[in-house]
Design an enzyme around this catalytic site. Structure first.
Site, PDB file in Angstrom:
ATOM      1  N   HIS A 215      -3.027  -0.657  12.268  1.00 21.76           N
ATOM      2  CA  HIS A 215      -4.157  -0.197  12.946  1.00 21.76           C
ATOM      3  C   HIS A 215      -4.912  -1.841  12.961  1.00 21.76           C
ATOM      4  CE1 HIS A 215      -8.252   1.413  13.239  1.00 21.76           C
ATOM      5  NE2 HIS A 215      -8.544   1.217  11.905  1.00 21.76           N
TER       6      HIS A 215
ATOM      7  N   GLU B 232      -8.687  31.442  13.983  1.00 21.39           N
ATOM      8  CA  GLU B 232      -8.046  31.642  15.256  1.00 21.39           C
ATOM      9  C   GLU B 232      -8.006  30.323  15.992  1.00 21.39           C
ATOM     10  OE1 GLU B 232      -9.148  34.547  19.158  1.00 21.39           O
ATOM     11  OE2 GLU B 232     -10.576  34.636  17.417  1.00 21.39           O
TER      12      GLU B 232
ATOM     13  N   ASP C  82      -8.164  -0.608   5.093  1.00 21.07           N
ATOM     14  CA  ASP C  82      -8.838  -1.741   5.742  1.00 21.07           C
ATOM     15  C   ASP C  82      -9.726  -2.656   4.613  1.00 21.07           C
ATOM     16  OD1 ASP C  82      -8.068  -0.752   8.293  1.00 21.07           O
ATOM     17  OD2 ASP C  82      -9.613   0.550   8.531  1.00 21.07           O
TER      18      ASP C  82
ATOM     19  N   GLY D 239       0.678  -1.160  -0.018  1.00 24.90           N
ATOM     20  CA  GLY D 239      -0.150  -0.076   0.074  1.00 24.90           C
ATOM     21  C   GLY D 239       0.824   1.380   0.021  1.00 24.90           C
ATOM     22  N   TYR D 240       0.383   2.263  -0.696  1.00 22.44           N
ATOM     23  CA  TYR D 240       1.161   3.528  -0.557  1.00 22.44           C
ATOM     24  C   TYR D 240       0.090   4.900  -0.548  1.00 22.44           C
ATOM     25  CZ  TYR D 240       5.432   5.964  -2.454  1.00 22.44           C
ATOM     26  OH  TYR D 240       6.590   6.532  -2.257  1.00 22.44           O
ATOM     27  N   GLY D 241      -0.559   4.620   0.496  1.00 27.14           N
ATOM     28  CA  GLY D 241      -1.319   5.724   0.823  1.00 27.14           C
ATOM     29  C   GLY D 241      -0.591   6.461   2.038  1.00 27.14           C
TER      30      GLY D 241
ATOM     31  N   ARG E 273      -0.509  -2.525  -6.163  1.00 20.47           N
ATOM     32  CA  ARG E 273      -1.377  -2.906  -7.568  1.00 20.47           C
ATOM     33  C   ARG E 273      -1.217  -1.750  -8.461  1.00 20.47           C
ATOM     34  NH1 ARG E 273      -6.606  -2.931  -3.913  1.00 20.47           N
ATOM     35  NH2 ARG E 273      -5.395  -1.492  -2.907  1.00 20.47           N
TER      36      ARG E 273
END
Length: 349
Positions: free
Chosen positions: A123, A247, A99, A37-39, A61
């Site tokens: 996770h 702010e 997930d 995964g490359y998130g 992928r």
């Protein structure tokens, strides 16, 4: 290592300087680390590992993530492979697909998780909700948790500055007897700072609860309600946004990070202090029932099921894009873009 005993809770914390970099390299000697995964987390952890010359490869992928990896300098058939090939080549898996992606790819990859390997999660979702994900590692592999307490982009930025974010760690399954050493060394290698002991169960409940609560969902709901009330009573858009968001993020939240909420209050006017102290109890009373409802929804699996059902829908990406576009095009966040453009650039003097 520190043992903290507070109000009957004993917690274990390891500081980054508890681990010698030589020990880390020795502990990981002979391992091949694969990031799947490359998130936001995959990109950060893979590049942090590569920058320190750890033996890391990517398993991806074809698609946008693969193209992003190419742009970052990962090389096909050298340190960039298709998922299944990376699984076969590696001894440690950083299983950092979404997930839903973890569930979808597990039947393809699981046969390559052979005896003595380790699988690392950021996770606890797939393990804790196994009845929904079917992600069940073999009994002869180490199952580890390294859960950075921040986004991947923050983790990468801090690492590049020589700073580190905290992480929760856990050894869910210690098949080799080296699970904790592996876990601590890998946490150090990906660029985590202080480590605190947790469990998969505790981590996933806290994570899902916090994301839907004060970290993401509740805070936007609160901002939106305040902005709408100001606008409904005739306050102009820029003034309403500045008082609601700008702010907070640019002045008050950084003070909380540095000094705590009491320290931030102490740096405000006495009128602001009085208002905060008088009104926080009203908000607490109004919100606690909602947070209790949210917590139960996480514990009973409702939130996990909702996430999996939505994220595996064929039109999920299109619907997500539309939802985010609706927020981006709202008056509130149009004002946000305008206000951000007014900020002065950093001083060069």
């Amino acid at each position: 290592m520190h043992i903290i005993d507070h109000n009957g809770f004993r917690e274990t914390i390891w500081e980054r300087n508890d681990f010698d970099v030589k020990w880390v390299h020795e502990t990981l000697k002979g391992e091949t680390l694969a990031v799947f995964g490359y998130g936001t987390q995959g990109q950060a952890q893979a590049n942090n590992l590569r920058d320190q010359s750890y033996p890391v490869i990517l398993g991806l992928r074809s698609g946008p993530s693969y193209d992003r990896a190419l742009a970052d300098g990962w090389r096909p058939n050298e340190n960039l492979f298709m998922l299944e090939e990376a699984a076969a080549k590696s001894s440690v898996w950083f299983y950092l697909l979404s997930d839903a992606g973890q569930k979808q790819q597990w039947p393809l990859l699981c046969p390559h998780l052979s005896s003595g390997k380790a699988i690392v999660f950021a996770h606890g979702f797939s393990i804790v909700y196994q009845s929904m994900t079917d992600v069940i590692p073999p009994k002869d592999v180490d199952v580890l948790l390294i859960a950075p307490k921040g986004s991947g982009s923050t983790m990468r930025q801090e690492f590049q500055k020589g700073q580190y974010i905290h992480a929760g760690i856990a050894v869910e399954q210690d098949a080799t007897g080296r699970g904790m050493d592996r876990c601590q060394a890998l946490a150090y290698a990906v660029g985590c700072g202080n480590l605190f002991a947790t469990t998969m169960q505790r981590e996933v409940i806290c994570d899902l609860f916090g994301e839907r609560g004060s970290l993401l969902g509740a805070i936007y709901g609160m901002w939106l309600a305040q902005y709408e009330v100001l606008r409904e009573h005739g306050h102009p858009p820029i003034e309403s946004f500045t008082e609601t968001v700008e702010e907070a993020t640019q002045s008050l939240y950084p003070l909380i990070a540095e000094f705590g909420i009491d320290g931030m209050y102490a740096k405000c006017s006495v009128t602001a202090q009085r208002g905060a102290l008088d009104w926080y109890r009203r908000f607490h009373a109004a919100l606690k029932p909602v947070f209790n409802e949210l917590y139960q929804s996480v514990v009973n699996g409702t939130e996990a099921k909702r996430a999996l059902d939505a994220n595996t829908s064929p039109d999920y990406r299109q619907r997500l894009t539309l939802e985010l576009q609706k927020i981006a095009s709202s008056e509130m966040w149009q004002m946000g873009r305008m206000v951000r453009s007014f900020r002065l650039p950093p001083s060069t003097t």
